[in-house]
Design a protein around this motif. Structure first.
Motif, PDB file in Angstrom:
ATOM      1  N   ILE A  75      63.330  22.634  16.553  1.00 13.46           N
ATOM      2  CA  ILE A  75      62.915  24.047  16.512  1.00 13.46           C
ATOM      3  C   ILE A  75      61.900  24.314  15.399  1.00 13.46           C
ATOM      4  O   ILE A  75      61.142  25.266  15.466  1.00 13.46           O
ATOM      5  CB  ILE A  75      64.105  25.048  16.436  1.00 13.46           C
ATOM      6  N   THR A  76      61.883  23.453  14.362  1.00 10.82           N
ATOM      7  CA  THR A  76      60.902  23.652  13.273  1.00 10.82           C
ATOM      8  C   THR A  76      59.685  22.732  13.438  1.00 10.82           C
ATOM      9  O   THR A  76      58.885  22.591  12.527  1.00 10.82           O
ATOM     10  CB  THR A  76      61.542  23.389  11.890  1.00 10.82           C
ATOM     11  N   GLN A  77      59.586  22.099  14.592  1.00 12.66           N
ATOM     12  CA  GLN A  77      58.477  21.177  14.900  1.00 12.66           C
ATOM     13  C   GLN A  77      58.284  20.115  13.813  1.00 12.66           C
ATOM     14  O   GLN A  77      57.177  19.814  13.378  1.00 12.66           O
ATOM     15  CB  GLN A  77      57.185  21.970  15.113  1.00 12.66           C
ATOM     16  N   GLY A  78      59.415  19.573  13.364  1.00 13.85           N
ATOM     17  CA  GLY A  78      59.363  18.467  12.407  1.00 13.85           C
ATOM     18  C   GLY A  78      59.221  18.882  10.950  1.00 13.85           C
ATOM     19  O   GLY A  78      59.143  18.033  10.057  1.00 13.85           O
ATOM     20  N   ARG A 117      62.163  11.733  15.893  1.00 13.91           N
ATOM     21  CA  ARG A 117      62.239  11.229  17.277  1.00 13.91           C
ATOM     22  C   ARG A 117      62.605   9.748  17.314  1.00 13.91           C
ATOM     23  O   ARG A 117      62.949   9.208  18.359  1.00 13.91           O
ATOM     24  CB  ARG A 117      60.911  11.475  18.000  1.00 13.91           C
ATOM     25  N   ASN A 118      62.522   9.087  16.155  1.00 13.53           N
ATOM     26  CA  ASN A 118      62.904   7.674  16.085  1.00 13.53           C
ATOM     27  C   ASN A 118      64.345   7.468  15.615  1.00 13.53           C
ATOM     28  O   ASN A 118      64.739   6.363  15.267  1.00 13.53           O
ATOM     29  CB  ASN A 118      61.938   6.902  15.176  1.00 13.53           C
ATOM     30  N   ILE A 119      65.110   8.570  15.573  1.00  7.82           N
ATOM     31  CA  ILE A 119      66.551   8.449  15.313  1.00  7.82           C
ATOM     32  C   ILE A 119      67.218   8.451  16.684  1.00  7.82           C
ATOM     33  O   ILE A 119      67.203   9.455  17.391  1.00  7.82           O
ATOM     34  CB  ILE A 119      67.086   9.629  14.464  1.00  7.82           C
ATOM     35  N   ILE A 120      67.733   7.307  17.086  1.00  7.91           N
ATOM     36  CA  ILE A 120      68.275   7.168  18.443  1.00  7.91           C
ATOM     37  C   ILE A 120      69.801   7.309  18.407  1.00  7.91           C
ATOM     38  O   ILE A 120      70.486   6.552  17.724  1.00  7.91           O
ATOM     39  CB  ILE A 120      67.889   5.781  19.050  1.00  7.91           C
ATOM     40  N   PHE A 129      70.841   4.772  15.489  1.00 13.51           N
ATOM     41  CA  PHE A 129      69.888   3.663  15.300  1.00 13.51           C
ATOM     42  C   PHE A 129      68.555   4.220  14.853  1.00 13.51           C
ATOM     43  O   PHE A 129      67.984   5.111  15.486  1.00 13.51           O
ATOM     44  CB  PHE A 129      69.740   2.889  16.614  1.00 13.51           C
ATOM     45  N   LEU A 130      68.074   3.707  13.720  1.00  9.92           N
ATOM     46  CA  LEU A 130      66.733   4.072  13.247  1.00  9.92           C
ATOM     47  C   LEU A 130      65.775   3.023  13.800  1.00  9.92           C
ATOM     48  O   LEU A 130      65.906   1.834  13.516  1.00  9.92           O
ATOM     49  CB  LEU A 130      66.680   4.109  11.714  1.00  9.92           C
TER      50      LEU A 130
END
Length: 297
Positions: A75-78, A117-120, A129-130
């Motif tokens: 919601i905060t666009q990163g 987005r790379n935190i799975i 998983f990073l």
């Protein structure tokens, strides 16, 4: 957690009050153990050590907190991103030894690892998983609010009708004072943080402030705040403090920093879209901006 917690409870006698305060302290310590990066065996460190290697199974509680953190990133666009850990100490230490800013190029090189987005997440197996080697997560932007909220819940379950959990200025208040009035909360004056520039009366609300007076360095006469823009790796400028009022301390804590990163216009626009969320921003010229439906005394 590197923060001072102050716990206030309303009780019929001192013995009962102290028992309840100890319950809250136990809960805060439990959460610190879970989330800290200062203990080698914490779940946070296990996730970080296995970045780019393999998923790590975590407690459902940690999994859910990470999931909510990713939701706030969206919601905060990163502007809020728990994978900021890669730039923590090596780029910015905010102590007296720091005499110049890192150059923009170095800062940019380091922020490439920051990407929520790379935190799975794997819900079925509660694993985290990073994706990239060198990625690190940290709960500096949400942990103390989460601890305050959880401590409050423990007290409510133990029939504490009213109180305040204050985590270094991020606080959660519920119920009423013994005289039946709401709690009076001071909003820190960024130029004199021990004083307040205004007061508000709250009950069943949380308040969190992110300000450049908390941790900063002065380089060539200019003050640089410890609030880092995850997209550039450099400190934000133009805003002295952001105060968020929300229905829970975790959300208030998590929203204070990204609103500062997003800037006044975009930050207030976002706040006005979210029900039961309010904001006060003070800029470098001491001009006060507030979201809709907020009345300062």
């Amino acid at each position: 957690m590197g923060n001072n917690f102050t716990i206030t409870v309303v009780a019929e006698n001192e013995k009962k009050a102290n028992e309840n305060i100890n319950l809250a302290i136990e809960e805060i310590r439990r959460i610190e153990k879970l989330l800290t990066t200062y203990k080698a065996d914490s779940q946070t460190n296990l996730i970080n050590e296995n970045a780019g290697v393999k998923p790590v199974e975590v407690d459902l509680e940690v999994f859910n907190l990470i999931e909510r953190s990713i939701g706030i990133s969206k919601i905060t666009q990163g502007a809020f991103d728990i994978s900021y850990g890669s730039i923590d100490k090596s780029l910015w230490n905010f102590d007296k030894t720091m005499t110049k800013l890192p150059d923009a190029e170095t800062a940019l090189k380091m922020v490439h690892l920051i990407d929520y987005r790379n935190i799975i997440l794997d819900k079925e197996n509660t694993t985290v998983f990073l994706k990239e080697k060198g990625m690190r997560i940290g709960f500096g932007g949400i942990g103390k609010g989460y601890a305050a909220e959880m401590a409050k819940q423990v007290l409510i379950r133990n029939n504490v009708q009213s109180g305040i959990i204050n985590a270094s200025g991020d606080l959660s208040a519920w119920g009423l004072q013994p005289d039946g009035k709401k709690w009076t909360i001071g909003v820190a004056n960024p130029d004199a943080p021990n004083g307040a520039f205004s007061y508000m009366e709250i009950s069943n609300k949380a308040v969190a402030t992110s300000g450049n007076y908390e941790k900063f360095v002065t380089i060539n006469g200019k003050k640089y705040s410890h609030t880092i823009d995850p997209k550039t790796g450099l400190p934000i400028t133009g805003i002295k403090s952001v105060t968020i009022i929300a229905s829970n301390a975790e959300f208030a804590d998590a929203m204070a920093t990204p609103i500062a990163v997003m800037g006044i216009k975009a930050g207030l626009f976002l706040i006005d879209q979210i029900p039961d969320l309010y904001c006060i921003i003070i800029d470098d010229n001491n001009k006060i901006y507030t979201s809709k439906n907020i009345n300062l005394k």
